[in-house]
Design a protein around this motif. Structure first.
Motif, short mmCIF file in Angstrom:
data_model
loop_
_atom_site.label_atom_id
_atom_site.label_comp_id
_atom_site.label_asym_id
_atom_site.label_seq_id
_atom_site.Cartn_x
_atom_site.Cartn_y
_atom_site.Cartn_z
N ALA A 147 0.13 -12.49 -7.96
CA ALA A 147 0.61 -11.32 -7.53
C ALA A 147 -0.75 -11.09 -6.48
O ALA A 147 -0.27 -10.09 -5.46
N LYS A 148 -1.81 -11.43 -6.57
CA LYS A 148 -2.73 -11.02 -5.73
C LYS A 148 -3.73 -12.14 -5.49
O LYS A 148 -3.66 -13.15 -6.14
N GLY A 149 -4.45 -12.12 -4.14
CA GLY A 149 -5.53 -12.92 -3.80
C GLY A 149 -4.98 -14.22 -3.08
O GLY A 149 -5.96 -14.85 -2.61
N PHE A 150 -3.71 -14.21 -2.40
CA PHE A 150 -3.37 -15.39 -1.71
C PHE A 150 -2.51 -14.96 -0.71
O PHE A 150 -1.45 -15.60 -0.33
N SER A 151 -2.86 -13.60 0.15
CA SER A 151 -2.23 -13.51 1.14
C SER A 151 -2.59 -14.41 2.34
O SER A 151 -3.63 -14.98 2.19
N ALA A 152 -2.25 -14.28 3.69
CA ALA A 152 -2.52 -15.21 4.65
C ALA A 152 -3.89 -14.80 4.89
O ALA A 152 -4.82 -15.62 5.13
N ARG A 153 -4.38 -13.45 4.87
CA ARG A 153 -5.73 -13.23 5.09
C ARG A 153 -6.70 -13.71 4.22
O ARG A 153 -7.76 -14.20 4.48
N ASP A 154 -6.20 -13.79 2.81
CA ASP A 154 -6.95 -14.23 1.71
C ASP A 154 -7.40 -15.83 2.13
O ASP A 154 -8.58 -16.20 1.88
N LEU A 155 -6.17 -16.54 2.38
CA LEU A 155 -6.40 -17.99 2.70
C LEU A 155 -7.19 -18.39 3.65
O LEU A 155 -7.90 -19.19 3.85
N ARG A 156 -7.10 -17.36 4.84
CA ARG A 156 -8.11 -17.65 5.96
C ARG A 156 -9.29 -17.54 5.64
O ARG A 156 -10.33 -18.26 6.28
N ASN A 157 -9.92 -16.49 4.57
CA ASN A 157 -10.91 -16.45 4.02
C ASN A 157 -11.47 -17.49 3.36
O ASN A 157 -12.74 -17.90 3.50
N TYR A 158 -10.85 -18.21 2.54
CA TYR A 158 -11.03 -19.29 1.60
C TYR A 158 -11.22 -20.43 2.72
O TYR A 158 -12.25 -21.21 2.44
#
Length: 341
Positions: A68-79
Motif C-alpha cells: 500500500a505504501k512506500g513504492f511509488s515511482a518517486r519512492d523508487l527513484r529515492n531508493y
C-alpha cells in the motif's frame, strides 16, 4: 511499588528503543538493496536514461499492487539515489545505526560527497533529529563551519537555533516512516492537536453534505518529501469538477509558510495524482483562531475566472466554512468544560 513501576518502565522503554532501531536498520538496508537492484537492472538496458525511467514506472505499478505504501515511482527513484549516494552503506552503516530513512532521504539533495558523509557522521554522533539535520543542510552548516575561523560561534548558534527541533525522547513511537515500512496505517492521534482533530472530524461530514459531488478519499494523507513528512488533513475528489480538493487546517493564524506548504501539496497532487482528464487540484486552507476564522482557496495553473465562476459553486462559501469551524470550536470547548467538572 514505585521502584517496581520504574523498573518495568525502564525495561519497556529499552525494548521499544531496540525495536525502533531494528526497524530503522531493516528499513534503510531494504531500501538500499532495492536501489542497488534497480541500478543493476538499468545497466543492462540499451539506453540507460530511457530504460531506467520505464523500468521504475513499471516496477512501481507492480509493487503498488502488492504494497500500500512506500513504492511509488518517486519512492523508487529515492531508493535508487540512496544506493548511488551511499554505495558503501553495508560497510559503514554499523557506525551510524541510530539514523533512520528520513535522515538519509534528507541527505539525497546534498551534491558533495564529503559534505554528505560529514552530515551522516555528525547527525549520528550528536543524535540530530531529522528536522535538525534538514535545517543544517539547508543553512549550509557544513560549509559555513569549514570556512569559519571561529567555529565555536557557528556551533553555538546552530545548537541554539535547532534546540526546538530536537525530538522528544518518545518521538520514535510517532515516526510515520516506521508505520509506512511495516505497511501499517498512520496513527492520526500523533499528527494533530485535539482541537484540530475535533474540527476535521466534522468538516469531513460537512463537506460531503454541503459540497456537490464530493467523494472522500483520505484523512491525514501522508506526503513524503526531502524536507520531511507532512500530513494533509482531508483529501476529496469532486466527480463533477473532476479534480482533487485538499483541505489543510491550522489552529493558529495563517502564515506565508502555511500558504506555501498548501501550494506544495497542490503541486504534488497535480504532478503525481492528476490524470489527463482531471482539472487542476484545489487547495483549501482553513485557519481557526479565537478571534477570527479564515478560509483561503488556491488553484495553481488554473483559470482564475473559471475558478470564481464555476468552482466556488461546488464548494461551501467562506462564510459557511467559518460558521462551521466556529460552531465546532464551541462544541469542543463545551465538551472540555464538562470533562473538567
Amino acid at each position: 511499588m514505585n521502584a517496581l513501576v520504574q523498573d518495568v518502565q525502564a525495561i519497556v522503554e529499552k525494548g521499544l528503543q531496540k525495536a525502533y532501531r531494528d526497524v530503522n536498520v531493516t528499513t534503510v538496508t531494504t531500501y538500499w538493496q532495492v536501489g542497488r537492484r534497480i541500478v543493476e537492472e538499468e545497466q543492462h538496458g540499451a539506453s540507460r536514461a530511457e530504460y531506467g525511467s520505464q523500468l521504475i514506472a513499471k516496477l512501481a505499478e507492480e509493487l503498488s499492487k502488492e504494497y500500500a505504501k512506500g513504492f511509488s515511482a518517486r519512492d523508487l527513484r529515492n531508493y535508487r539515489k540512496l544506493y548511488l549516494c551511499f554505495k558503501d552503506l553495508e560497510i559503514w552503516y554499523t557506525r551510524v545505526p541510530n539514523l533512520n530513512w528520513s535522515h538519509f532521504r534528507t541527505l539525497l539533495s546534498v551534491t558533495s560527497d564529503d559534505a554528505r558523509y560529514w552530515y551522516v557522521q555528525e547527525a549520528s554522533r550528536e543524535m540530530w533529529s531529522v528536522r535538525t539535520l534538514a535545517r543544517n543542510v539547508g543553512s549550509q552548516y557544513y560549509h559555513r563551519l569549514l570556512q569559519s575561523p571561529k567555529k565555536e560561534n557557528v556551533i553555538a548558534e546552530m545548537l541554539q537555533l535547532t534546540a526546538p527541533l530536537q525530538n522528544d525522547a518518545r518521538d520514535f513511537l510517532k515516526d510515520p516512516v516506521v508505520a509506512e515500512f511495516l505497511q501499517l496505517p498512520s496513527n492520526n492521534d500523533f499528527t494533530e492537536t485535539e482541537l484540530e482533530r475535533a474540527i476535521i472530524k466534522h468538516l469531513k461530514d460537512f463537506m460531503l453534505e454541503l459540497g456537490r459531488g464530493f467523494a472522500f478519499m483520505a484523512e491525514q494523507y501522508h506526503v513524503s518529501t526531502d524536507a520531511g513528512d507532512f500530513f494533509i488533513d482531508l483529501v476529496f475528489y469532486n466527480v463533477v469538477l473532476k479534480c482533487y480538493v485538499l483541505i489543510d487546517l491550522k489552529t493558529k493564524k495563517i502564515t506565508h509558510q502555511d500558504v506555501g506548504q498548501l501550494d506544495m501539496y497542490v503541486r504534488m497532487f497535480d504532478d503525481l495524482k492528476r490524470t489527463d482528464g482531471d482539472n487542476p487540484t484545489i487547495g483549501l486552507l482553513l485557519c481557526s483562531e479565537t478571534s477570527e476564522d479564515i478560509a483561503r482557496y488556491s488553484v495553481l495553473n488554473g483559470n482564475k475566472q473559471l475558478f470564481a465562476s464555476k468552482y466556488l459553486t461546488f464548494l461551501p462559501t467562506k462564510e459557511e466554512l467559518a460558521k462551521e469551524i466556529e460552531q465546532q470550536k464551541e462544541i469542543f470547548m463545551q465538551q472540555r468544560k464538562e470533562l473538567e467538572k
